[in-house]
Design a protein around this motif. Sequence first.
Motif, PDB file in Angstrom:
ATOM      1  N   HIS A   1       2.318   2.781  -1.452  1.00 61.43           N
ATOM      2  CA  HIS A   1       0.916   2.648  -1.042  1.00 61.43           C
ATOM      3  C   HIS A   1       0.121   1.519  -1.682  1.00 61.43           C
ATOM      4  CE1 HIS A   1      -1.065   3.430   2.742  1.00 61.43           C
ATOM      5  NE2 HIS A   1      -2.235   3.703   2.029  1.00 61.43           N
ATOM      6  N   THR A   2       0.565   1.164  -2.700  1.00 63.67           N
ATOM      7  CA  THR A   2      -0.360   0.162  -3.601  1.00 63.67           C
ATOM      8  C   THR A   2      -0.118  -1.343  -3.117  1.00 63.67           C
ATOM      9  OG1 THR A   2      -0.561   1.713  -5.296  1.00 63.67           O
ATOM     10  CG2 THR A   2      -1.128  -0.542  -5.996  1.00 63.67           C
ATOM     11  N   TYR A   3      -0.905  -2.109  -2.678  1.00 68.03           N
ATOM     12  CA  TYR A   3      -0.575  -3.488  -2.182  1.00 68.03           C
ATOM     13  C   TYR A   3      -1.393  -4.489  -3.074  1.00 68.03           C
ATOM     14  CZ  TYR A   3       1.531  -1.105   1.806  1.00 68.03           C
ATOM     15  OH  TYR A   3       2.293  -0.428   2.549  1.00 68.03           O
ATOM     16  N   ASP A   4      -0.456  -5.309  -3.544  1.00 66.75           N
ATOM     17  CA  ASP A   4      -1.065  -6.289  -4.730  1.00 66.75           C
ATOM     18  C   ASP A   4      -1.663  -7.538  -3.948  1.00 66.75           C
ATOM     19  OD1 ASP A   4       0.976  -7.977  -4.276  1.00 66.75           O
ATOM     20  OD2 ASP A   4       1.959  -7.498  -6.088  1.00 66.75           O
ATOM     21  N   ALA A   5      -2.283  -8.676  -4.721  1.00 67.17           N
ATOM     22  CA  ALA A   5      -3.071  -9.621  -4.337  1.00 67.17           C
ATOM     23  C   ALA A   5      -1.953 -10.823  -3.763  1.00 67.17           C
ATOM     24  CB  ALA A   5      -3.525 -10.439  -5.779  1.00 67.17           C
ATOM     25  N   GLU A   6      -0.929 -10.685  -4.389  1.00 68.49           N
ATOM     26  CA  GLU A   6       0.019 -11.786  -3.851  1.00 68.49           C
ATOM     27  C   GLU A   6       0.423 -11.689  -2.415  1.00 68.49           C
ATOM     28  OE1 GLU A   6       3.588 -12.670  -6.077  1.00 68.49           O
ATOM     29  OE2 GLU A   6       2.354 -13.219  -8.047  1.00 68.49           O
ATOM     30  N   GLU A   7       0.735 -10.325  -2.210  1.00 66.16           N
ATOM     31  CA  GLU A   7       1.117 -10.039  -0.485  1.00 66.16           C
ATOM     32  C   GLU A   7      -0.192 -10.304   0.290  1.00 66.16           C
ATOM     33  OE1 GLU A   7       3.497  -6.274  -0.480  1.00 66.16           O
ATOM     34  OE2 GLU A   7       2.465  -5.984  -2.411  1.00 66.16           O
ATOM     35  N   TYR A   8      -1.337  -9.880  -0.147  1.00 64.00           N
ATOM     36  CA  TYR A   8      -2.488 -10.189   0.730  1.00 64.00           C
ATOM     37  C   TYR A   8      -2.858 -11.761   0.912  1.00 64.00           C
ATOM     38  CZ  TYR A   8      -4.184  -5.527  -0.006  1.00 64.00           C
ATOM     39  OH  TYR A   8      -4.374  -4.027   0.024  1.00 64.00           O
ATOM     40  N   ILE A   9      -2.522 -12.369  -0.210  1.00 60.37           N
ATOM     41  CA  ILE A   9      -2.445 -14.107  -0.165  1.00 60.37           C
ATOM     42  C   ILE A   9      -1.589 -14.462   0.968  1.00 60.37           C
ATOM     43  CG2 ILE A   9      -2.324 -16.106  -1.310  1.00 60.37           C
ATOM     44  CD1 ILE A   9      -2.997 -14.749  -3.898  1.00 60.37           C
ATOM     45  N   ASP A  10      -0.236 -13.977   0.946  1.00 61.98           N
ATOM     46  CA  ASP A  10       0.396 -14.535   1.988  1.00 61.98           C
ATOM     47  C   ASP A  10       0.214 -14.223   3.375  1.00 61.98           C
ATOM     48  OD1 ASP A  10       2.482 -15.641   0.226  1.00 61.98           O
ATOM     49  OD2 ASP A  10       3.558 -13.850  -0.065  1.00 61.98           O
TER      50      ASP A  10
ATOM     51  N   THR B   1     -11.225   2.407   3.164  1.00 63.92           N
ATOM     52  CA  THR B   1     -10.340   3.457   3.223  1.00 63.92           C
ATOM     53  C   THR B   1     -11.143   4.887   3.142  1.00 63.92           C
ATOM     54  OG1 THR B   1     -10.632   3.562   0.664  1.00 63.92           O
ATOM     55  CG2 THR B   1      -8.637   2.261   1.714  1.00 63.92           C
ATOM     56  N   GLY B   2     -10.484   6.103   3.222  1.00 66.85           N
ATOM     57  CA  GLY B   2     -11.375   7.323   3.208  1.00 66.85           C
ATOM     58  C   GLY B   2     -12.478   7.312   2.414  1.00 66.85           C
ATOM     59  N   THR B   3     -12.421   7.105   0.868  1.00 70.47           N
ATOM     60  CA  THR B   3     -13.453   7.153   0.153  1.00 70.47           C
ATOM     61  C   THR B   3     -14.568   5.925   0.523  1.00 70.47           C
ATOM     62  OG1 THR B   3     -12.322   5.734  -1.525  1.00 70.47           O
ATOM     63  CG2 THR B   3     -11.883   8.184  -1.584  1.00 70.47           C
ATOM     64  N   GLY B   4     -13.983   4.985   1.215  1.00 74.03           N
ATOM     65  CA  GLY B   4     -15.036   3.878   1.456  1.00 74.03           C
ATOM     66  C   GLY B   4     -14.589   2.777   0.534  1.00 74.03           C
ATOM     67  N   TRP B   5     -13.506   2.888  -0.104  1.00 73.04           N
ATOM     68  CA  TRP B   5     -13.131   1.762  -1.042  1.00 73.04           C
ATOM     69  C   TRP B   5     -12.697   0.539  -0.256  1.00 73.04           C
ATOM     70  CZ3 TRP B   5      -7.707   0.468  -2.407  1.00 73.04           C
ATOM     71  CH2 TRP B   5      -7.538  -0.430  -3.517  1.00 73.04           C
ATOM     72  N   MET B   6     -13.091  -0.645  -0.884  1.00 71.41           N
ATOM     73  CA  MET B   6     -12.522  -1.845  -0.345  1.00 71.41           C
ATOM     74  C   MET B   6     -11.555  -2.617  -1.339  1.00 71.41           C
ATOM     75  SD  MET B   6     -14.149  -2.026   2.831  1.00 71.41           S
ATOM     76  CE  MET B   6     -14.751  -4.018   3.258  1.00 71.41           C
ATOM     77  N   ASP B   7     -10.393  -2.632  -1.161  1.00 72.60           N
ATOM     78  CA  ASP B   7      -9.373  -3.606  -2.179  1.00 72.60           C
ATOM     79  C   ASP B   7      -9.977  -4.855  -2.344  1.00 72.60           C
ATOM     80  OD1 ASP B   7      -7.316  -4.158  -3.621  1.00 72.60           O
ATOM     81  OD2 ASP B   7      -5.977  -3.350  -2.478  1.00 72.60           O
ATOM     82  N   PRO B   8     -10.161  -5.277  -3.701  1.00 70.24           N
ATOM     83  CA  PRO B   8     -10.569  -6.576  -4.029  1.00 70.24           C
ATOM     84  C   PRO B   8      -9.594  -7.417  -4.002  1.00 70.24           C
ATOM     85  CG  PRO B   8     -10.566  -5.145  -6.055  1.00 70.24           C
ATOM     86  CD  PRO B   8     -10.393  -4.142  -4.805  1.00 70.24           C
ATOM     87  N   ALA B   9      -8.122  -6.806  -3.983  1.00 74.22           N
ATOM     88  CA  ALA B   9      -7.159  -7.849  -4.037  1.00 74.22           C
ATOM     89  C   ALA B   9      -7.192  -8.612  -2.500  1.00 74.22           C
ATOM     90  CB  ALA B   9      -5.981  -6.927  -4.382  1.00 74.22           C
ATOM     91  N   SER B  10      -7.618  -7.979  -1.575  1.00 76.42           N
ATOM     92  CA  SER B  10      -7.611  -8.499  -0.442  1.00 76.42           C
ATOM     93  C   SER B  10      -8.815  -9.425  -0.205  1.00 76.42           C
ATOM     94  CB  SER B  10      -7.565  -7.674   0.713  1.00 76.42           C
ATOM     95  OG  SER B  10      -7.599  -8.046   2.084  1.00 76.42           O
ATOM     96  N   TYR B  11      -9.927  -9.087  -0.142  1.00 76.86           N
ATOM     97  CA  TYR B  11     -10.973  -9.819   0.130  1.00 76.86           C
ATOM     98  C   TYR B  11     -11.424 -11.057  -0.950  1.00 76.86           C
ATOM     99  CZ  TYR B  11     -11.643  -5.752   2.783  1.00 76.86           C
ATOM    100  OH  TYR B  11     -11.266  -4.698   3.817  1.00 76.86           O
ATOM    101  N   ASP B  12     -11.201 -10.872  -1.891  1.00 77.82           N
ATOM    102  CA  ASP B  12     -11.314 -12.121  -2.936  1.00 77.82           C
ATOM    103  C   ASP B  12     -10.304 -13.074  -2.705  1.00 77.82           C
ATOM    104  OD1 ASP B  12     -13.028  -9.993  -4.154  1.00 77.82           O
ATOM    105  OD2 ASP B  12     -11.838  -9.989  -6.176  1.00 77.82           O
ATOM    106  N   ALA B  13      -8.908 -12.858  -2.447  1.00 79.10           N
ATOM    107  CA  ALA B  13      -8.207 -13.980  -1.960  1.00 79.10           C
ATOM    108  C   ALA B  13      -8.663 -14.691  -0.979  1.00 79.10           C
ATOM    109  CB  ALA B  13      -6.873 -13.385  -1.891  1.00 79.10           C
ATOM    110  N   LEU B  14      -9.146 -13.912  -0.007  1.00 79.41           N
ATOM    111  CA  LEU B  14      -9.396 -14.483   1.347  1.00 79.41           C
ATOM    112  C   LEU B  14     -10.748 -15.471   1.271  1.00 79.41           C
ATOM    113  CD1 LEU B  14      -9.182 -14.399   4.489  1.00 79.41           C
ATOM    114  CD2 LEU B  14     -11.120 -12.834   4.388  1.00 79.41           C
ATOM    115  N   GLU B  15     -11.800 -15.137   0.372  1.00 75.40           N
ATOM    116  CA  GLU B  15     -13.029 -15.971   0.178  1.00 75.40           C
ATOM    117  C   GLU B  15     -12.515 -17.213  -0.566  1.00 75.40           C
ATOM    118  OE1 GLU B  15     -15.820 -11.945   0.184  1.00 75.40           O
ATOM    119  OE2 GLU B  15     -15.119 -12.787  -1.709  1.00 75.40           O
TER     120      GLU B  15
END
Length: 545
Positions: free
Chosen positions: A502-511, A282-296
């Motif tokens: 504009h806030t996406y949660d872990a369950e959506e990333y998992i799907d 994102t603009g600040t450089g943030w990486m949403d853990p909800a996405s990357y943790d689930a993928l790993e």
Amino acid sequence: MFSILPLLAGLLMAAASLTPSLIPRDWILQGVLAGTSMAAGYLVLVFMLALWRALQIPLLPRRWATICHVVLAIPVLALLVRCVALTDDWQNSIRSRMEMPPLEAANTTKMILLAAAVFLILYLLGRGMQGLFNLLRNRLARYIPSASANVLGLLLAAVIVLLITRDGVVNWAFRIADQSYAAAQHITDPNTPAPTEDWRAGGPASKVDWGLMGKPGRDFVLSGPRAAAISGFVGRPALEPLRIYVGLAQDKSPEVRAQIALDEMIRLGAFERKVLIVASPTGTGWMDPASYDALEYMHAGDVATVAVQYSYLQSPMALIFETRSGLDQATATMRLIYEHWRHMPDNARPRLYMHGISLGAWSSMYSFSPFQMMNEPIQGALWVGPPFPSELWRQTNNARRPGSPFILPEIDDGEVIRYASQFAPPDRSGKPWGRLRILYLQHASDAIVFYNATSLWRAPEWMYEPPAPDVSPFLNFTPIVTQLQLAVDMAVSTSTPPGFGHTYDAEEYIDGWVSVTAPEGWTPADTARLKAKCGKDGLLGCKNG
């Protein structure tokens, strides 16, 4: 002091601003919005009356004008009172859909007072600009005809105001914000020193400078599930996920930063992993853990993720002031990585995916080159909360099947491109994917996705559709006001609970990741277990077990 007809127009616009939009507003935001809407309505009518007089159209006699003002004031004031009375109910109609507590009714008076104060401040600023115009016009009229003096005076006044706001106030605010975010990025927690493992970016043998990585990068590299936790979840041996992050301070050149990222990937063996993610922060450089943790978790840690920072600013500010920075960085990063990847043997290279959230989704989409990748396509992409200026997203929307909803388009048979939301999983059609899988994840209540500049004078296309489950049924269109409402919605779009706005949660990333990456041996039961794990942890991301 005030002109009656413009004042009534302002009150009418203030009443309209109390209606709900996409994101719930507290009394402070509502007061600012109502005061701004009132000032906008006042300005529009002042302009129209000035144009009326310039065209020398006859005006009503004073007596008849007074009667008309009284007649118009009665319904306007009645509508304003009704809208004020319904404000809390309208806002609660959104809050209940987003599982938020209802508003306190005691704040109505404070909201009205704040709206009046905002209107007064804007009115005085407007009077100041009018005074500047009058001063310039009168001075110029001494030397040139009055008609020319009026035009030239207006242009000079506009230029002066523009220079003061753009080159003065706006640039000053931008510099302060940029310096503040940059300072925050370089704060290193003494309890989190540089990693000692060689397999981590920023470690002893790393090509990435830990001190220049920035706080979002350090958080991303050090967080996430470890191999032992992943192994315990999947029931088989797991790898330590690789996370490569290059900070903005590493080098001034986006090409150099991209090259450092590629060198670090090669050093760590990122191209030897099963899944490779080229992510844009994102603009600040943030990486949403909800996405990357689930993928790993779902790929037993056999994942490498690389990201390069391009800004310190919040995404809305970076979108306005640093439009090119994210696009240039994502393009440079993807070009180098893709060229290295495509020259690897087919049976030895990882499955390559692109990923981005918010402004990161825009920059990631921009770096997606169908012509370059036509012969050697990547495996897919997951783009979350794509901002409205995204050209690829717009082109895709325009290609949707006739009759499919604007908020969740259907593209052909869904073999290549699909849309999903918190209420519509990506595989709901039951149809198979093709060779390339591209998924857009977006909420109907996300103003950063569905903002439209033309809402200044016409309703956005999605407003003609039945409201989604997270959108108030009382939402309606009002010229100018809807534009202001959506602008406010964008500014506070991350104030909602996860799964809305504009806030996406872990369950959506998992799907999303299950659908796009098709983990080997993964079952619906595994998806349910991973969702339960994330919910149990009580965090946006799936943390260590």
